[in-house]
Design an enzyme around this catalytic site. Structure first.
Site, mmCIF file in Angstrom:
data_model
loop_
_atom_site.group_PDB
_atom_site.id
_atom_site.type_symbol
_atom_site.label_atom_id
_atom_site.label_comp_id
_atom_site.label_asym_id
_atom_site.label_seq_id
_atom_site.Cartn_x
_atom_site.Cartn_y
_atom_site.Cartn_z
ATOM 1 N N ASP A 40 8.183 -6.786 4.382
ATOM 2 C CA ASP A 40 7.025 -7.864 3.533
ATOM 3 C C ASP A 40 7.916 -8.569 2.413
ATOM 4 O OD1 ASP A 40 7.610 -6.042 1.399
ATOM 5 O OD2 ASP A 40 5.539 -5.229 1.300
ATOM 6 N N ARG B 157 -5.974 -5.467 -3.622
ATOM 7 C CA ARG B 157 -4.920 -6.107 -4.217
ATOM 8 C C ARG B 157 -4.811 -7.748 -4.242
ATOM 9 N NH1 ARG B 157 1.757 -4.652 -3.220
ATOM 10 N NH2 ARG B 157 1.318 -5.237 -1.002
ATOM 11 N N GLU C 272 6.415 -2.304 -10.964
ATOM 12 C CA GLU C 272 7.642 -2.984 -9.939
ATOM 13 C C GLU C 272 8.258 -4.013 -10.511
ATOM 14 O OE1 GLU C 272 5.237 -4.335 -6.655
ATOM 15 O OE2 GLU C 272 3.861 -5.597 -7.824
ATOM 16 N N ASP D 248 9.837 -4.150 -4.694
ATOM 17 C CA ASP D 248 9.928 -5.295 -5.607
ATOM 18 C C ASP D 248 10.751 -4.969 -6.939
ATOM 19 O OD1 ASP D 248 8.754 -7.741 -5.563
ATOM 20 O OD2 ASP D 248 6.853 -6.792 -4.651
#
Length: 721
Positions: A627, A337, A428, A456
């Site tokens: 996160d 990612r 997202e 997200d």
């Protein structure tokens, strides 16, 4: 001051330059001058486009904010407005993706997917090796097996608990690999006769598998195998046999363990699960990815009084039914990612300004993957010569098209074959969700992954509707109309665009890494929804979740879903606003405390210690994976309630200070931890956490990165007051 090397217009931090020159370029076939010249040209050409796309985000959000300030929400009027401003686009004609050279783990296998911070070499290796995991260990060490009736974990081996583990595992074998007669619990011997698996039962009768095709091979002698290799729904299960081992000697058939094919794929992460704000921290992640792609990454650490060195597992071999040597991939197939389009990084400057980090990632990470792309490494990742880049936080098809252009330019700069770099599109952000078909169409010859990133996506939902009104309580957001439409439409649009058999359709993370019984009971909903992968927080979680892919044949489920229609776009466009706000003061206080405690617990470790993904105890001391995506939800939620007067600034400030003391207590045993409550005025972390709330409405798309990066850079001496 950071030491820099000048190459054309590029002023490159020495740490990054030295890494590229001394570790990445050697063996790549690329010379330094050409690499940096091409790098500079891509940066100069594409930075203005990147900047314009970000400006468009801000312009659209400003128009949405203004509309909500002046209008009561009414769906048809709202849809007309979204079309007018170019937010909701006409849908493209039907199409099928044409992505080629995709490894089977992405194209056809369904299974758990790990996400791991690539800055941590030990975690990287654990994840790479999590393709295979012990079911006995996973069950024994976690709560899937109850501790009732004398089955406590304890310090040493507890035979009562071990018996429960074995009972569960044998039941799994019965459910997944049933016998023609009898039960695996009654097996006293496994052997191979005439290319069939023959099982002797305790009454001395012999039987075989109800579906003999599930037996694919063995290790050891036919009459005395050490491993039996079984296969169901594309995933392998290995029965390990050793009657002399501590566990095997207690089993009538000498079975010592079941090893499951678990984390079929892993996302090595340069984004949400790490903190990387400068060249030093970026290089740590880059170096680990280079080691993974060359197959050379190792990490040593102390375990008790011993030094343990971890490396990448070799492929597994076995004897197939024709007597030939078969091979099974020994490691999780790794995707990487990269960061999204928003952030810049001081690792490289052009004319004194930081370059976009996403452009930097696209020009550095494929260079690090060249040995794997060309098949020059012994321990391979892709056997198809592809590199799989997951691209997060894109807003709509224009931004996907820009990522495709960036990948094309990176291939040209590095001399890679066209379409080597495949793209994973993370669904997202709301503008991507409502235009998902158009987004996939922009990358139809590169798409290998779409997913629903609930965390997200929820943060963007709140920010998009910041001015529309107060949101429901955080725990109720998933129960609103938009959420099932989001989850369903992602799968259905992906299937109708031809992803079945060519690309992954993914679902989100299980957030409670210690509560695997709850995961075992509920996460089967992801494969049943048609997802070919779903995120898990640990290798152990991957083993438990792998059971679900034996219980559900995802390919067949996807074929069934193709006969249905997606849920309505109108549902997706309906915001989760509170119908009434008559919460009690106690309810509002609890909501604030829960949000603020999570914000502080995560931010303090991110800013002070550079830890990008933490297991943060919540207000009830339940460890939750946090996160930047979970931080985005919590901070935007408080900002929303503050904006609409549900809570006051004074209330939020009081709760922040009180929760900071609790977070300090929860971290008191960490010698590297700096308490926030010792000096609120000068705690950079506490100020960053506060700003995420009080400045939440003005943050681009509600993202947390700008404030987090600024705080950590200040801590590291880059930025003054």
């Amino acid at each position: 001051m950071t030491a820099r090397i000048q190459k054309g217009k590029l002023a490159i931090a020495k740490e990054l330059y030295d890494f590229i020159e001394n570790e990445a370029l050697p063996g790549s076939g690329l010379d330094s001058e050409t690499y940096w010249k091409n790098f500079e040209q891509v940066v100069v050409d594409l930075s203005p486009k990147n900047k314009a796309l970000l400006a468009k985000r801000d312009e659209i959000q400003a128009k949405i904010d203004e509309w909500h300030r002046n209008n009561e929400f009414e769906l048809e009027a709202y849809k007309a407005f979204l079309k007018e401003i170019g937010y909701l686009l006409p849908e493209v004609e039907d199409f099928q993706i044409t992505t080629e050279n995709v490894d089977e783990e992405i194209a056809v296998l369904a299974g758990p997917q790990l996400v791991v911070p690539v800055r941590n070499a030990r975690y990287c290796l654990n994840a790479a090796n999590a393709r295979w995991g012990s079911l006995y260990d996973a069950l024994y060490g976690f709560d899937v097996i109850s501790e009732e009736n004398g089955a406590e974990k304890g310090k040493g081996y507890n035979p009562a608990r071990g018996a429960k583990v074995i009972e569960f595992a044998k039941s799994f074998l019965n459910d997944t690999f049933p016998l023609e007669a009898g039960s695996h619990q009654d097996a006293t011997r496994y052997e191979v006769e005439d290319n069939q698996l023959v099982i002797t039962l305790k009454d001395d009768t012999k039987t075989t598998l109800a579906e003999p095709v599930q037996f694919v091979g063995y290790n050891g002698e036919k009459s005395n195998p050490t491993e039996i290799i079984l296969k169901n729904n594309g995933l392998h299960v290995i029965i390990q046999i050793d009657a002399t081992s501590p566990i095997g000697q207690t089993d009538a058939a000498g079975v010592k363990d079941l090893v499951l094919e678990a984390a079929v794929t892993t996302i090595q992460d340069l984004e949400d699960s790490i903190a990387a704000v400068d060249a030093e921290e970026k290089v740590e992640g880059y170096r680990n990815w280079l080691g993974l792609m060359k197959g050379t990454l190792q990490e040593s650490f102390q375990k008790g009084d011993k030094t343990v060195t971890r490396a990448m597992n070799k492929d597994r071999t076995y004897t197939d039914l024709e007597g030939n040597t078969g091979k099974i991939h020994g490691r999780s197939l790794m995707l990487l990612r990269n960061v999204g389009h928003l952030m810049t990084n001081p690792a490289i400057l052009v004319d004194g300004a930081e370059i976009y980090e996403g452009i930097m990632d696209a020009l550095v990470t494929p260079l690090l993957s060249i040995a794997d792309i060309r098949g020059e490494n012994e321990i391979k990742n892709s056997r198809q010569g592809s590199m799989y880049i997951v691209k997060p936080k894109m807003h709509g098809p224009e931004e996907v098209a820009f990522a495709v252009e960036l990948f094309e330019r990176a291939e040209q700069a590095l001399g890679l074959p066209a379409k080597t770099l495949k793209i994973g599109i993370m669904d997202e952000e709301r503008r991507t969700s409502v235009n998902l078909k158009n987004c996939i169409a922009q990358a139809k010859d590169r798409t290998i992954f779409i997913n629903t990133g609930f965390m997200d996506r929820t943060g963007d939902e709140i920010h998009t509707f910041m001015e529309a009104g107060p949101f429901v309580r955080k725990g109720e957001i998933k129960g609103q109309k938009w959420f099932p439409a989001y989850e369903n439409r992602n799968v259905m649009i992906g299937l109708k665009a031809g992803l079945r058999g060519k690309a992954q359709i993914g679902k989100g993370m299980w957030p409670k890494p210690d509560m695997l019984l709850d995961m075992y009971r509920t996460k089967i909903e992801h494969p049943e929804a048609g997802a070919s992968c779903a995120w898990v927080p640990s290798p152990t979680g991957a083993v438990i979740h792998a059971i679900h892919y034996h219980q559900c044949n995802v390919s067949e489920r996807q074929q069934e879903l193709l006969q249905t229609e997606p849920l309505a776009l109108d549902d997706l466009l309906t915001p989760p606003l509170a119908a009434n706000t008559d919460w009690t003061e106690e309810e509002k206080k609890n909501e604030l405390e829960n949000n603020c405690q999570g914000i502080l617990g995560y931010v303090v470790r991110w800013v002070d210690l550079g830890v990008g993904c933490s297991k943060v105890p919540d207000i009830n001391d339940v460890g939750l994976m946090e996160d930047r995506a979970t931080l985005r939800i919590s901070s935007q939620h408080v900002a929303n309630w503050l904006r609409h007067g549900i809570v006051s600034r004074e209330q939020v400030e009081e709760v922040l200070k009180r929760m900071a003391k609790i977070v300090d207590e929860q971290n008191a045993n960490d010698p590297l931890y700096t308490a926030m409550s010792a000096d609120f005025e000068n705690s950079i972390a506490f100020k960053a956490a506060s700003d995420l709330i009080f400045k939440g409405g003005e943050q681009p798309s509600g993202y947390t990165e700008p404030l987090l990066h600024a705080a950590r850079l200040k801590l590291k001496g880059y930025i003054g007051d």
